[in-house]
Design a protein around this motif. Structure first.
Motif, PDB file in Angstrom:
ATOM      1  N   TYR A   1      12.488  -7.308   0.011  1.00 40.80           N
ATOM      2  CA  TYR A   1      12.412  -5.836   0.662  1.00 40.80           C
ATOM      3  C   TYR A   1      13.855  -6.096   1.272  1.00 40.80           C
ATOM      4  O   TYR A   1      14.463  -5.034   1.335  1.00 40.80           O
TER       5      TYR A   1
ATOM      6  N   MET B   1      15.143  -2.252   0.988  1.00 41.89           N
ATOM      7  CA  MET B   1      13.820  -1.324   1.111  1.00 41.89           C
ATOM      8  C   MET B   1      13.147  -1.459   2.633  1.00 41.89           C
ATOM      9  O   MET B   1      12.325  -2.066   2.497  1.00 41.89           O
TER      10      MET B   1
ATOM     11  N   PHE C   1       0.624   1.787   6.078  1.00 46.22           N
ATOM     12  CA  PHE C   1      -0.540   0.956   5.702  1.00 46.22           C
ATOM     13  C   PHE C   1      -1.815   1.459   6.530  1.00 46.22           C
ATOM     14  O   PHE C   1      -1.662   1.693   7.813  1.00 46.22           O
TER      15      PHE C   1
ATOM     16  N   LEU D   1       9.205  -1.094   6.218  1.00 48.87           N
ATOM     17  CA  LEU D   1       8.050  -1.876   5.090  1.00 48.87           C
ATOM     18  C   LEU D   1       8.323  -3.266   5.457  1.00 48.87           C
ATOM     19  O   LEU D   1       7.280  -3.965   5.383  1.00 48.87           O
TER      20      LEU D   1
ATOM     21  N   GLN E   1       4.751  -4.999   5.984  1.00 45.63           N
ATOM     22  CA  GLN E   1       4.081  -6.004   5.293  1.00 45.63           C
ATOM     23  C   GLN E   1       3.789  -7.293   6.098  1.00 45.63           C
ATOM     24  O   GLN E   1       2.580  -8.117   5.802  1.00 45.63           O
TER      25      GLN E   1
ATOM     26  N   LEU F   1      -1.020   0.011   1.467  1.00 48.22           N
ATOM     27  CA  LEU F   1       0.013   0.780   1.204  1.00 48.22           C
ATOM     28  C   LEU F   1      -0.241   2.089   0.886  1.00 48.22           C
ATOM     29  O   LEU F   1      -0.692   2.287  -0.210  1.00 48.22           O
TER      30      LEU F   1
ATOM     31  N   TYR G   1       5.255   5.100   1.159  1.00 52.24           N
ATOM     32  CA  TYR G   1       6.369   4.565   1.334  1.00 52.24           C
ATOM     33  C   TYR G   1       7.710   5.410   1.242  1.00 52.24           C
ATOM     34  O   TYR G   1       7.693   6.339   0.496  1.00 52.24           O
TER      35      TYR G   1
ATOM     36  N   ARG H   1       6.862   8.958   0.507  1.00 57.27           N
ATOM     37  CA  ARG H   1       6.271   9.009  -1.033  1.00 57.27           C
ATOM     38  C   ARG H   1       4.668   8.466  -0.883  1.00 57.27           C
ATOM     39  O   ARG H   1       4.555   7.131  -0.743  1.00 57.27           O
TER      40      ARG H   1
ATOM     41  N   CYS I   1       1.412   6.921  -2.034  1.00 55.18           N
ATOM     42  CA  CYS I   1       1.136   5.989  -3.042  1.00 55.18           C
ATOM     43  C   CYS I   1      -0.253   5.533  -3.003  1.00 55.18           C
ATOM     44  O   CYS I   1      -1.197   5.510  -2.138  1.00 55.18           O
ATOM     45  N   ARG I   2      -0.990   4.803  -4.107  1.00 58.55           N
ATOM     46  CA  ARG I   2      -2.160   4.449  -4.211  1.00 58.55           C
ATOM     47  C   ARG I   2      -2.443   3.373  -5.122  1.00 58.55           C
ATOM     48  O   ARG I   2      -1.529   3.167  -5.977  1.00 58.55           O
ATOM     49  N   LYS I   3      -3.315   2.472  -4.888  1.00 59.61           N
ATOM     50  CA  LYS I   3      -3.640   1.157  -5.989  1.00 59.61           C
ATOM     51  C   LYS I   3      -4.803   1.802  -6.763  1.00 59.61           C
ATOM     52  O   LYS I   3      -5.663   2.527  -6.459  1.00 59.61           O
ATOM     53  N   ARG I   4      -4.490   1.420  -8.245  1.00 54.81           N
ATOM     54  CA  ARG I   4      -5.684   2.150  -8.980  1.00 54.81           C
ATOM     55  C   ARG I   4      -6.106   0.693  -9.623  1.00 54.81           C
ATOM     56  O   ARG I   4      -6.977   1.155 -10.627  1.00 54.81           O
TER      57      ARG I   4
ATOM     58  N   THR J   1       2.851   8.297 -11.272  1.00 53.09           N
ATOM     59  CA  THR J   1       3.122   6.879 -11.279  1.00 53.09           C
ATOM     60  C   THR J   1       3.134   6.635 -12.696  1.00 53.09           C
ATOM     61  O   THR J   1       2.227   6.672 -13.485  1.00 53.09           O
TER      62      THR J   1
END
Lengths: 444, 444
Positions: A21, A26, A32, A116, A120, A330, A333, A336, A338-341, A444
């Protein structure tokens, strides 16, 4: 128990990702959230705990020189990463449910909003602290509910998973409604009541059991609790009665006796009779020995005249569910969402708030998870607790957290208070959140 | 994680009993032994671990002034008790099985011989340390046996029960045969290998998954392991192949990919094919995500081309058996053997030794528990490790302990190496010990 370098108490990948990062600049704001995916089969709700330790961790977060030296000699970190870590402090914001709050799967209980790399890097320890105390509080309050006011004492230190587990289990069970702990350090550290009796070894080291009783009574005259199952429980109860008069003459009363083996209900009945017959009607019976909430409930349902319970290993280790299926994900960020799929592990994106409705009877009547900023009926459960790396208010006392937890348990519908599995509590996802998820998926 | 006062990390009753012993001048030599009463249903043996931390604790045992101040203000301790505690150091002897030794129920793995107040006071922490690491080592070596040489990595820190649990679980699993841990502090503290990959958050924080792969590879070029299940596992594997050439031009090779969700066997097959077709035949597949020894065994039996496994929560918390039924019992005081006879919890009296016979095939062929001093066929397992409060030899390196554990596992009969419950291993009580127990019972 050398415990320097709490900041290195992290997974290696947090440091590697921080290096990436930083190299890519970044360092935008990341959000989170910590939540639990699902209830263990023998839980109907969770109780939030551990926030206090998380906030202390965040406020004091820094890499010591010896940490940086060690990282440097691994050869895996660049001078510019090490320089950035040296200067790094936690400068973010935290929103959280107060400790002692009842919550349900997918409801975030903590949100971290920070650059970030910081957000993290703190992942591992934040999870480690919240998972453990929340797990213990969620287990301990089950005993609290079935004991119906009878004092419960944490005896779990010897089989807790190390030093910190013993210490924090004492705290988590106390905030959930236990009366105290055997753990002396927890007493010193958290100002909570400590309790103690005597061990079988003490009796064995004496030639005579009655003599052992006399000696321990003289050694802790203000709280005499005699362990009576080393050889023959009822015979020992008779010795207690015989001893009572001479102790009384020394100004010492026998506060209680402890049963630790055999058929506890049966022994309790017989011992109660012996004590009462001997005039020791005020002497309490404490039961211990592999107890958990199921056994406490069964003993009380059987009418066993037990006045207080020591609950140890099963509670401290949350033996029937020794971890939570928790996550720190997360959700946003740099503005924006975001999601985990990942299969079976998809998450809801964005910054969230949980609204709780109470029914006319004052009991919980449904929660709604929505996006932050959307006002909905009910009470919002997440509150700002830290801004720019500093607590917004002094931490509540542990007594105040206990009060909050007591109210939270009182607000539970009866079905959720039972030990057996209840129909799931009504937690809905707001339309606004569903829409956000769809929107994220499209991009995404 | 303020961890002052390890000496106060004890049950209150230890201090109360010490006060009584001191008041009665009961400071004769006591012998306590630590053992486990029975095997959990999914264990066929235990592996001893935690001795190193016990010896350090004993060598440094003392009450700090702030501990004594706190005890004084409770009002429960007399000035003479406090003076005795201030001067107290551990001056006793310790006999133990080396860490990494396989053992069975009722076999003592540690014996403490010391003045009674000392031997009593150290009970809680000694149990806390031995219970935890022995539990983890006994769990971890099951994964080691089924992995048949494939590297295993401890990923359990985030759901371990606090800081010390995470640290010592890394140690205990390493000595049992794991290849290393994600826990950076464990690497720094114990000199053990650390491993790390990347999190889903890292992918999510990027606009593009391939870009995320590139950035993490550049950040840890010496050990590139890419997490490929954030969105679509096989699509991500194709991206890995596409990236490999440009990375190669930067002198970076892709060491592995990590699967963390879904049907791991199926994904591994498909991903292996994609990698091989793309020329990445040397790229390893690492699997993670709620793994334990049963799942590792099932994956390998199904032929899944998985090269290494990250085993976390289930191992660190020993989820199917999160505590041992362990005890630390007084076996002798002032030259007089003693035993506890509580229902279901009776113990064998006296100082004991365990002899182990090996068969012609070099495998374990039966243990005998007898009284110390009686020489029997086989190898004695308990050895003196501390005398008068000082270690008799420098501690073995953790690598040496690993070697010992590896040999111990190799000596196990095949039935005990399986995950399912085996017929109990042959552990006999010597006649001399039976006789001693009868003799003690006649005199109590």
């Amino acid at each position: 128990m050398n415990t320097a370098s709490e900041t290195l108490l992290t997974d290696l990948y947090e440091l590697t990702m921080a290096q990436a990062y930083l190299a890519q600049e970044m360092t935008g704001i990341a959000v989170f959230e910590f939540f639990v995916r699902k209830l263990p089969s023998r839980r109907n709700f969770f109780m939030a705990a551990g926030l206090e330790q998380v906030l202390t961790y965040l406020e004091t977060f820094h890499f010591a020189e010896r940490d940086l030296d060690w990282l440097a000699q691994t050869g895996n970190f660049t001078p510019s990463t090490l320089a950035a870590l040296r200067a790094m402090r936690f400068t973010g914001d935290v929103h959280a449910m107060p400790e002692g709050t009842v919550f349900f799967p997918h409801e975030p209980i903590l949100r971290i909003t920070a650059p970030l790399p910081q957000a993290q890097l703190v992942e591992t320890r934040v999870m480690n602290l919240l998972n453990f105390q929340t797990m213990v509080a969620s287990k301990a309050c089950r005993s609290v509910m079935v004991a119906e006011g009878r004092p419960l004492i944490d005896f779990g230190l010897r089989r807790s998973h190390g030093a910190e587990a013993g210490l924090l289990a004492a705290r988590a069970s106390y905030l959930a409604g236990f009366a105290g702990t055997s753990n002396v350090l927890a007493g010193a550290r958290f100002g909570m009541p400590t309790y103690g009796t005597m061990a079988h070894a003490f009796v064995q080291a004496h030639h005579d059991e009655a003599e052992a009783f006399l000696h321990i009574a003289q050694a802790q005259p203000r709280n005499v609790v005699l362990l009576i199952d080393t050889y023959d429980t009822e015979a020992a109860a008779e010795k207690v009665v015989a001893l009572a008069t001479s102790l009384k003459n020394q100004g010492i009363s026998i506060h209680g006796v402890r049963l630790d083996s055999g058929d506890l209900a049966d022994h309790a009945q017989k011992v109660r009779l012996i004590l009462d017959r001997g005039g020791l009607t005020d002497t309490k019976i404490l039961a211990s020995g592999n107890l958990d909430e199921e056994r406490v409930e069964a003993l009380l349902k059987s009418g066993a005249p037990i006045d207080r319970f020591a609950v140890g290993t099963a509670m401290t280790t949350s033996a029937d569910a020794p971890y939570l299926d928790c996550a720190y994900k997360l959700q946003e960020y740099a503005g924006r969402p975001c999601r985990k799929r990942s299969e079976g592990k998809a998450t809801w994106p964005g910054r969230k708030q949980v609204y709780r409705r109470l029914g006319r009877d004052g009991r919980l009547d449904g929660d709604l998870i929505t996006i932050e900023g959307e006002t909905r009926p009910g009470l919002p459960l997440l509150h700002p607790v830290m801004q720019n790396g500093r607590r917004l208010a002094p931490s509540p006392s542990i007594e105040k957290i206990r009060d909050h937890a007591r109210l939270a348990l009182a607000e539970l519908p009866d079905t959720l208070r039972r030990l057996d599995q209840a129909a799931p509590y009504d937690v809905r996802i707001a339309e606004a959140l569903e829409q956000l998820a769809q929107q994220v998926d499209r991009h995404t």
